[in-house]
Design an enzyme around this catalytic site. Structure first.
Site, PDB file in Angstrom:
ATOM      1  N   LYS A 136      -3.112  46.823 -27.951  1.00 17.30           N
ATOM      2  CA  LYS A 136      -4.014  46.545 -29.078  1.00 17.30           C
ATOM      3  C   LYS A 136      -3.318  46.818 -30.408  1.00 17.30           C
ATOM      4  O   LYS A 136      -3.521  46.090 -31.384  1.00 17.30           O
ATOM      5  CB  LYS A 136      -5.278  47.398 -28.961  1.00 17.30           C
ATOM      6  N   HIS A 268       1.265  12.234   1.849  1.00 18.54           N
ATOM      7  CA  HIS A 268       0.268  12.102   0.778  1.00 18.54           C
ATOM      8  C   HIS A 268      -1.055  12.770   1.142  1.00 18.54           C
ATOM      9  O   HIS A 268      -2.134  12.198   0.995  1.00 18.54           O
ATOM     10  CB  HIS A 268       0.049  10.642   0.412  1.00 18.54           C
TER      11      HIS A 268
END
Length: 509
Positions: A136, A268
């Protein structure tokens, strides 16, 4: 004011050298417990945190750094005179470096036999608190959560690199968010909780995504299932692509439904050939014969060791990936000869279990989550709905076909015999279209006589049954459940073919 660094790490890799670097740059090092002892043993000047706080570590180490003399020193804004005056009033030294790594919660919960109390004790409280405070206040404070960053931090301190401090702060919040997500997952008992917070770690950047203009990367769970593509080990060949990973995952999920020697050829995201036999070579022969055209450039998954005979046959083809539990030394030599790009991978097939698993599908603006479809029908799950009854051979073929059809994109139709697919129709907008595709392929196979047909969902009308019957199908398996089931049943009876239902739909979109 003096420069001060707080170092409290579970993983002590490189920490002594890092601390020496800080001391050389004029920092006072304060530390806790085992880290303090390790630094002192390495000859690094170090002060115990309890000396700073005036309060001893307590509650078996649960409380060490949670104190205003630590957190005020971390959180005070250096550009705020009131903050700095408050530190002076309370004789608190600013903390300019916070180097902390966390208790190994994830590793603990994945240790066989771990108890709940042992897991709970590995929930770090002080570490995330100190790191988040430092992150922070990254405008002034170095928040260091990864030992791999120690050298960069020392160089960054010399250069007063504000951008690096910000990057490290972001890394801290990613790390603590992932840490909390793992704890939340461990403690959560709701199947679908109000918030879903999974966490993944990047395994590798990919060359591109589905297409060359799309950027992509591969992320894995912290401890991926041993039988998954995320846990597979690559032995040979070029790096996996985005599409390789998807197809290999689909192949492994398909293979998990079969016990005997089985070969899955995937193309696929749909199986193009599946073979099952007494040996892995025999299974390969069936998978190849199922569709010798589509297998070109495919992904092959086998659930037995690849032997020399099978490798010799596979070597003749262009394949993208071969994935198996192991490869014999002879097979490995055969498959790597003049095949520099062929990916060879091993995975622990025995690790696939009956434990409940979930799959996620991203949609624009959200995420769908569902249980993985692990239901596998057997002969005892079938209900005969026609006058004609299936023979034992037909039952075997129907069960095999139904195991396959749930891995084919909907609308899905599989034509098969026991141990071998013959034709697969996938992803059509109407079911009869898939029937036509599957049968057109199957009728080219010399093994077509006596083939059966499986459907992932019910037949809403009799057209698919009519077409199948006219093209040589004598047995059909389907979920049933349509309000027009009787129409399909009547059509089957008209042709004297057998139909069985399972009561379980297997859509795969």
């Amino acid at each position: 004011m003096n420069k001060r660094a707080l170092i409290s790490v579970y993983d002590k890799t490189g920490v002594a050298d890092f601390a020496r670097g800080l001391v050389a740059r004029g920092f006072e090092v304060i530390s806790t417990g085992g880290t303090q002892r390790a630094l002192a043993a390495a000859g690094v000047p170090v002060t115990g945190v309890e000396t700073v706080t005036g309060f001893p570590e307590m509650l078996d180490g649960r409380v060490k750094t949670l104190h205003p003399r630590i957190h005020a020193g971390i959180l005070a804004r250096r550009d705020d005179p009131a903050h700095m005056a408050a530190l002076t009033d309370h004789d608190i030294t600013p903390v300019d470096v916070v180097a902390v790594n966390l208790y190994p919660f994830a590793a603990t919960i994945h240790t066989p036999g771990v108890t709940d109390s042992e897991a709970i004790e590995q929930i770090d409280i002080g570490g995330p608190s100190a790191l988040r405070a430092a992150a922070k206040n990254s405008a002034s404070v170095w928040a260091v959560v990864d030992a791999a960053d120690y050298d960069a931090v020392l160089a960054g301190i010399d250069a007063d690199d504000a951008q690096l401090r910000r990057q490290l702060a972001a890394k801290v919040f990613r790390t603590t968010a992932a840490y909390d997500a793992q704890i939340a997952a461990y403690l959560t008992t709701d199947e679908f909780p109000a918030t879903f917070t999974p966490t993944y770690a990047k395994k590798q950047d990919l060359r591109y995504g589905e297409n060359s203009h799309q950027a992509a990367a591969f992320y894995t769970e912290p401890y991926p299932a041993a039988g998954s593509i995320a846990a597979a080990q690559q032995l040979h060949g070029k790096e996996l692509s985005f599409n390789n990973i998807k197809d290999a995952d689909a192949a492994l999920l398909t293979l998990a439904d079969f016990d005997g020697p089985t070969v899955v050829a995937m193309k696929h995201m749909n199986p193009c050939g599946i073979g099952q036999a007494a040996t892995i070579e025999g299974a390969w022969d069936k998978a190849f014969a199922a569709d010798p055209v589509s297998i070109f450039g495919g992904i092959i998954a086998l659930n037995r060791e690849v032997d020399a005979a099978t490798a010799t046959k596979m070597h003749k083809l262009f394949l993208e990936i071969i994935i198996a539990p192991s490869f014999s030394p002879e097979a490995l030599t055969i498959l790597t000869t003049k095949k520099k790009n062929l990916r060879l991978m091993t995975v622990d097939m025995a690790a696939n279990t009956d434990a409940k698993e979930y799959e996620t599908i991203a949609v624009h603006g959200g995420l769908l989550i569902q249980e993985r479809d692990k239901t596998v029908e057997e002969g005892t799950d079938l209900t005969v709905v026609t006058v004609a009854k299936p023979t034992p051979a037909q039952i075997d073929a129907l069960v095999f076909a139904q195991k396959v059809v749930k891995h084919v994109k909907s609308n899905a139709i599989v034509v098969a015999k026991a141990g071998q697919t013959l034709g697969i129709g996938a992803g059509q907008m109407n079911r009869v279209g898939s029937v036509e595709i599957a049968l057109a392929q199957a009728q080219q196979n010399a093994n077509f006589a006596g083939a059966v047909l499986a459907s992932d969902a019910f037949f809403p009308m009799g057209d698919s049954v009519d077409y199948a019957a006219k093209h040589g199908i004598r047995a059909i398996i389907q979920p049933g459940g349509s309000i027009r089931d009787q129409e399909s049943i009547d059509k089957a009876n008209e042709y004297g073919i057998t139909m069985v239902t399972t009561g379980v739909r297997h859509f795969r979109h």
